[in-house]
Design a protein around this motif. Structure first.
Motif, PDB file in Angstrom:
ATOM      1  N   ALA A 156     -21.079 -81.314  -7.314  1.00  9.28           N
ATOM      2  CA  ALA A 156     -21.769 -79.585  -7.653  1.00  9.28           C
ATOM      3  C   ALA A 156     -21.371 -79.295  -6.006  1.00  9.28           C
ATOM      4  O   ALA A 156     -21.084 -79.882  -5.646  1.00  9.28           O
ATOM      5  CB  ALA A 156     -23.602 -80.302  -7.894  1.00  9.28           C
ATOM      6  N   ILE A 157     -20.883 -77.719  -6.667  1.00 13.98           N
ATOM      7  CA  ILE A 157     -20.632 -76.934  -5.065  1.00 13.98           C
ATOM      8  C   ILE A 157     -21.093 -75.691  -5.299  1.00 13.98           C
ATOM      9  O   ILE A 157     -21.584 -75.101  -6.739  1.00 13.98           O
ATOM     10  CB  ILE A 157     -18.357 -76.751  -5.769  1.00 13.98           C
ATOM     11  N   PHE A 158     -21.453 -74.798  -4.348  1.00 11.05           N
ATOM     12  CA  PHE A 158     -21.830 -73.450  -4.083  1.00 11.05           C
ATOM     13  C   PHE A 158     -20.810 -73.436  -3.170  1.00 11.05           C
ATOM     14  O   PHE A 158     -20.645 -73.639  -2.450  1.00 11.05           O
ATOM     15  CB  PHE A 158     -23.373 -73.653  -3.185  1.00 11.05           C
ATOM     16  N   ILE A 159     -19.714 -71.825  -3.528  1.00  9.33           N
ATOM     17  CA  ILE A 159     -19.647 -71.735  -3.045  1.00  9.33           C
ATOM     18  C   ILE A 159     -19.799 -69.904  -2.700  1.00  9.33           C
ATOM     19  O   ILE A 159     -20.584 -69.133  -4.072  1.00  9.33           O
ATOM     20  CB  ILE A 159     -18.016 -70.879  -3.044  1.00  9.33           C
ATOM     21  N   GLY A 160     -19.991 -69.713  -1.525  1.00  8.34           N
ATOM     22  CA  GLY A 160     -20.368 -67.950  -1.336  1.00  8.34           C
ATOM     23  C   GLY A 160     -20.950 -67.933   0.338  1.00  8.34           C
ATOM     24  O   GLY A 160     -20.962 -68.769   1.418  1.00  8.34           O
ATOM     25  N   SER A 161     -21.411 -66.702   0.664  1.00 10.30           N
ATOM     26  CA  SER A 161     -22.176 -66.520   1.788  1.00 10.30           C
ATOM     27  C   SER A 161     -23.788 -66.784   2.048  1.00 10.30           C
ATOM     28  O   SER A 161     -24.110 -65.688   1.522  1.00 10.30           O
ATOM     29  CB  SER A 161     -21.212 -65.574   2.840  1.00 10.30           C
ATOM     30  N   PHE A 162     -24.000 -67.197   3.124  1.00 11.72           N
ATOM     31  CA  PHE A 162     -26.255 -66.949   3.346  1.00 11.72           C
ATOM     32  C   PHE A 162     -25.975 -66.796   4.781  1.00 11.72           C
ATOM     33  O   PHE A 162     -25.444 -67.619   5.540  1.00 11.72           O
ATOM     34  CB  PHE A 162     -26.637 -67.518   2.716  1.00 11.72           C
ATOM     35  N   SER A 163     -27.405 -66.421   5.090  1.00  9.26           N
ATOM     36  CA  SER A 163     -27.800 -66.123   6.239  1.00  9.26           C
ATOM     37  C   SER A 163     -29.673 -66.250   6.079  1.00  9.26           C
ATOM     38  O   SER A 163     -29.807 -66.154   5.159  1.00  9.26           O
ATOM     39  CB  SER A 163     -27.315 -65.342   7.683  1.00  9.26           C
ATOM     40  N   ARG A 164     -29.453 -66.078   7.209  1.00  7.12           N
ATOM     41  CA  ARG A 164     -31.565 -65.342   6.600  1.00  7.12           C
ATOM     42  C   ARG A 164     -31.424 -64.245   6.361  1.00  7.12           C
ATOM     43  O   ARG A 164     -32.724 -64.058   5.955  1.00  7.12           O
ATOM     44  CB  ARG A 164     -32.100 -65.687   8.217  1.00  7.12           C
ATOM     45  N   GLY A 202     -18.376 -71.666   2.553  1.00 12.19           N
ATOM     46  CA  GLY A 202     -18.614 -69.654   2.728  1.00 12.19           C
ATOM     47  C   GLY A 202     -18.644 -69.348   4.047  1.00 12.19           C
ATOM     48  O   GLY A 202     -18.724 -70.824   4.889  1.00 12.19           O
ATOM     49  N   SER A 203     -19.073 -68.835   4.730  1.00  7.70           N
ATOM     50  CA  SER A 203     -19.489 -68.249   5.755  1.00  7.70           C
ATOM     51  C   SER A 203     -20.652 -68.463   5.657  1.00  7.70           C
ATOM     52  O   SER A 203     -21.648 -67.786   5.426  1.00  7.70           O
ATOM     53  CB  SER A 203     -19.131 -66.412   6.021  1.00  7.70           C
ATOM     54  N   VAL A 204     -21.616 -69.747   6.856  1.00  6.71           N
ATOM     55  CA  VAL A 204     -22.573 -70.205   6.817  1.00  6.71           C
ATOM     56  C   VAL A 204     -23.346 -69.901   8.046  1.00  6.71           C
ATOM     57  O   VAL A 204     -22.719 -70.379   8.794  1.00  6.71           O
ATOM     58  CB  VAL A 204     -23.134 -71.243   6.108  1.00  6.71           C
ATOM     59  N   HIS A 244     -32.643 -76.168   7.247  1.00  7.76           N
ATOM     60  CA  HIS A 244     -32.800 -76.540   5.949  1.00  7.76           C
ATOM     61  C   HIS A 244     -31.978 -77.927   5.137  1.00  7.76           C
ATOM     62  O   HIS A 244     -32.283 -78.772   4.574  1.00  7.76           O
ATOM     63  CB  HIS A 244     -32.233 -75.747   5.179  1.00  7.76           C
ATOM     64  N   GLY A 245     -31.532 -78.758   6.524  1.00  8.20           N
ATOM     65  CA  GLY A 245     -30.989 -80.259   5.878  1.00  8.20           C
ATOM     66  C   GLY A 245     -29.986 -79.806   5.680  1.00  8.20           C
ATOM     67  O   GLY A 245     -29.435 -81.182   4.724  1.00  8.20           O
ATOM     68  N   LEU A 246     -28.330 -79.340   5.895  1.00  6.07           N
ATOM     69  CA  LEU A 246     -27.800 -79.133   4.322  1.00  6.07           C
ATOM     70  C   LEU A 246     -26.439 -79.273   5.293  1.00  6.07           C
ATOM     71  O   LEU A 246     -25.716 -78.669   4.930  1.00  6.07           O
ATOM     72  CB  LEU A 246     -27.812 -77.813   3.931  1.00  6.07           C
ATOM     73  N   THR A 247     -26.696 -79.483   6.768  1.00  7.35           N
ATOM     74  CA  THR A 247     -25.475 -79.123   7.592  1.00  7.35           C
ATOM     75  C   THR A 247     -24.118 -80.454   7.092  1.00  7.35           C
ATOM     76  O   THR A 247     -22.544 -80.035   6.993  1.00  7.35           O
ATOM     77  CB  THR A 247     -25.011 -80.091   9.279  1.00  7.35           C
ATOM     78  N   GLN A 248     -24.020 -81.249   6.109  1.00  9.91           N
ATOM     79  CA  GLN A 248     -23.831 -82.599   6.084  1.00  9.91           C
ATOM     80  C   GLN A 248     -22.983 -82.821   5.075  1.00  9.91           C
ATOM     81  O   GLN A 248     -22.408 -82.383   4.066  1.00  9.91           O
ATOM     82  CB  GLN A 248     -24.327 -83.252   6.398  1.00  9.91           C
ATOM     83  N   GLY A 299     -17.105 -75.799   4.994  1.00  6.00           N
ATOM     84  CA  GLY A 299     -15.971 -74.596   5.565  1.00  6.00           C
ATOM     85  C   GLY A 299     -15.653 -73.633   4.345  1.00  6.00           C
ATOM     86  O   GLY A 299     -16.108 -73.346   3.544  1.00  6.00           O
ATOM     87  N   PRO A 300     -15.230 -72.798   5.287  1.00  4.77           N
ATOM     88  CA  PRO A 300     -14.575 -71.470   4.010  1.00  4.77           C
ATOM     89  C   PRO A 300     -13.428 -71.615   3.546  1.00  4.77           C
ATOM     90  O   PRO A 300     -13.200 -72.879   3.489  1.00  4.77           O
ATOM     91  CB  PRO A 300     -14.395 -70.384   4.970  1.00  4.77           C
ATOM     92  N   ALA A 301     -13.851 -70.745   2.596  1.00  3.15           N
ATOM     93  CA  ALA A 301     -12.040 -71.035   0.576  1.00  3.15           C
ATOM     94  C   ALA A 301     -12.507 -70.057   0.849  1.00  3.15           C
ATOM     95  O   ALA A 301     -13.431 -69.400  -0.169  1.00  3.15           O
ATOM     96  CB  ALA A 301     -12.871 -71.895   0.043  1.00  3.15           C
ATOM     97  N   TRP A 302     -11.534 -69.511   0.796  1.00  3.80           N
ATOM     98  CA  TRP A 302     -11.319 -67.988  -0.157  1.00  3.80           C
ATOM     99  C   TRP A 302      -9.734 -67.919  -1.045  1.00  3.80           C
ATOM    100  O   TRP A 302      -8.851 -69.024  -1.010  1.00  3.80           O
ATOM    101  CB  TRP A 302     -10.180 -66.996   0.977  1.00  3.80           C
TER     102      TRP A 302
END
Length: 382
Positions: free
Chosen positions: A211-219, A242-244, A252-256, A260-263
């Motif tokens: 599974a994959i997520f591609i996108g940007s997110f922050s607070r 993405g830019s995170v 949220h325990g997602l570091t692993q 990185g970014p993908a364009w």
């Protein structure tokens, strides 16, 4: 008679920086070759539109107005002095400055180069895909060099004066179409789409990325991290690109899970290696399914798991061509279920891809926009 169209499509500064197109060019810089390289990179919508308009017989040009490298070289190639380089990356911000914004096209800078390109090309139609870059006075100046000025937008609207200079507004967002129409501006809904050049045909179940997520997110996108956390708990192979913001990943325990970014082409390669894609819309979408990732996912042959929006069924058939969720927990259950059922995964991914290639490519959208332009020529506002 051959019609002509000019697409004005800004690119993210990160993309321009990646390709080295955000600096003053050295001698030997080839404008046409570098523009073609950028258009083949796989970012944005202007390149796909331009390519398909050309296939329909239109004389087509495209300008990337916020590329300092490209626009400086274009000026040199046409016997003009180099535009001022300072502040080039802040064209949209400069366009919001009161009073000054209506005089920007008179300064040897970003706006004046674009205006000169329009003056020399004199296209039948100009399609501006970055309304924030074009303040009202500049829109009026551009309009002198075309029969029809069209604005396309699917992001938060700039102030009303930024729209009133256009003959027509196009948007994938029904709320923007409604707002523009209420302001007396002709507006039409045209969904985003998929560039079929990037289609991958391998069965989803044979792909290496679960599974994959591609996108940007922050607070500023508070729902994204909980969604991805829920999915990662049930599908540990989830990859995030993405830019995170690092602190949000850690919280949220997602570091692993973060890579990185993908364009551009790299993003499409990853989509073609993914069994499924977790999608979420920004707040601007409201209750509508509109974002480009839906079409990129399905067109790339991955299964789409997206929010249950009010209009989703007008684009894809839920449960057959895509899966829809109402909560992070449900999204996680759907993702885990597909991993455990390869046959169902392949059926949904194949059906989604078939629908996108049948109805949601830029070949389809170019025909729609082309017909709109042709129909509008007789009704341009004074």
């Amino acid at each position: 008679m051959t019609r002509s169209v000019l697409f004005v499509d800004s690119y993210y500064s990160a993309v321009l920086h990646t390709l080295g197109l955000d600096v003053v060019p050295d001698k030997g810089f080839d404008y046409r070759a570098k523009l073609d390289e950028l258009l083949d990179f796989g970012f944005g919508t202007g390149a796909a539109y331009a390519r398909n308009f050309a296939r329909l017989g239109w004389e087509t040009n495209i300008v990337i107005p916020n590329s300092l490298s490209l626009q400086t070289q274009w000026a040199r190639d046409h016997g003009l002095r180099d535009p001022l380089g300072k502040g080039w990356a802040y064209g949209a911000h400069l366009s919001r400055l009161p009073v000054a914004r209506d005089h920007l096209h008179r300064v040897r800078h970003l706006h004046s180069v674009l205006l000169e390109q329009a003056r020399q090309l004199q296209p039948d139609a100009i399609v501006v895909q970055d309304l924030n870059l074009v303040p009202p006075g500049f829109a009026k100046a551009l309009r002198r060099h075309t029969r029809l000025l069209i604005g396309e937008i699917a992001s938060p609207l700039p102030p009303k004066p930024f729209l009133t200079g256009y003959d027509h507004i196009v948007s994938a967002l029904p709320s923007i179409v409604e707002t523009a129409s209420s302001w007396g501006i002709p507006a039409t809904g045209i969904p985003l789409a998929f560039d079929e050049r990037w289609a991958t045909r391998s069965p989803a179940s044979t792909r290496p990325i679960d599974a994959i997520f591609i996108g940007s997110f922050s607070r500023l996108q508070p729902t994204t991290a909980p969604l991805l956390r829920a999915v990662a708990e049930q599908v540990p192979g989830l990859k995030i690109y993405g830019s995170v913001t690092p602190d949000v990943l850690a919280e949220h325990g997602l570091t692993q899970n973060y890579v990185g970014p993908a364009w551009g082409a790299e993003m499409f390669r990853l989509l073609g290696e993914a069994k499924m894609v977790i999608n979420r819309h920004g707040s601007i979408a409201g209750d509508y399914a509109v974002n480009m990732r839906m079409f990129e996912t399905t067109g790339s042959g991955a299964a789409l798991i997206t929010e249950n929006k009010s209009n989703l069924a007008t684009l894809f058939e839920p449960e057959t061509e895509v899966l829809a969720y109402d909560s992070p927990e449900q999204a996680a259950e759907l993702a885990a279920g597909l991993v455990a059922d390869p046959a169902r995964l392949d059926r949904i991914a194949a059906a989604g891809q078939a629908k996108t290639l049948r109805a949601h490519t830029y070949a389809h959208r170019a025909r729609t926009l082309g017909e709109l332009i042709e129909a509008s020529f007789g009704g341009r506002r004074p």
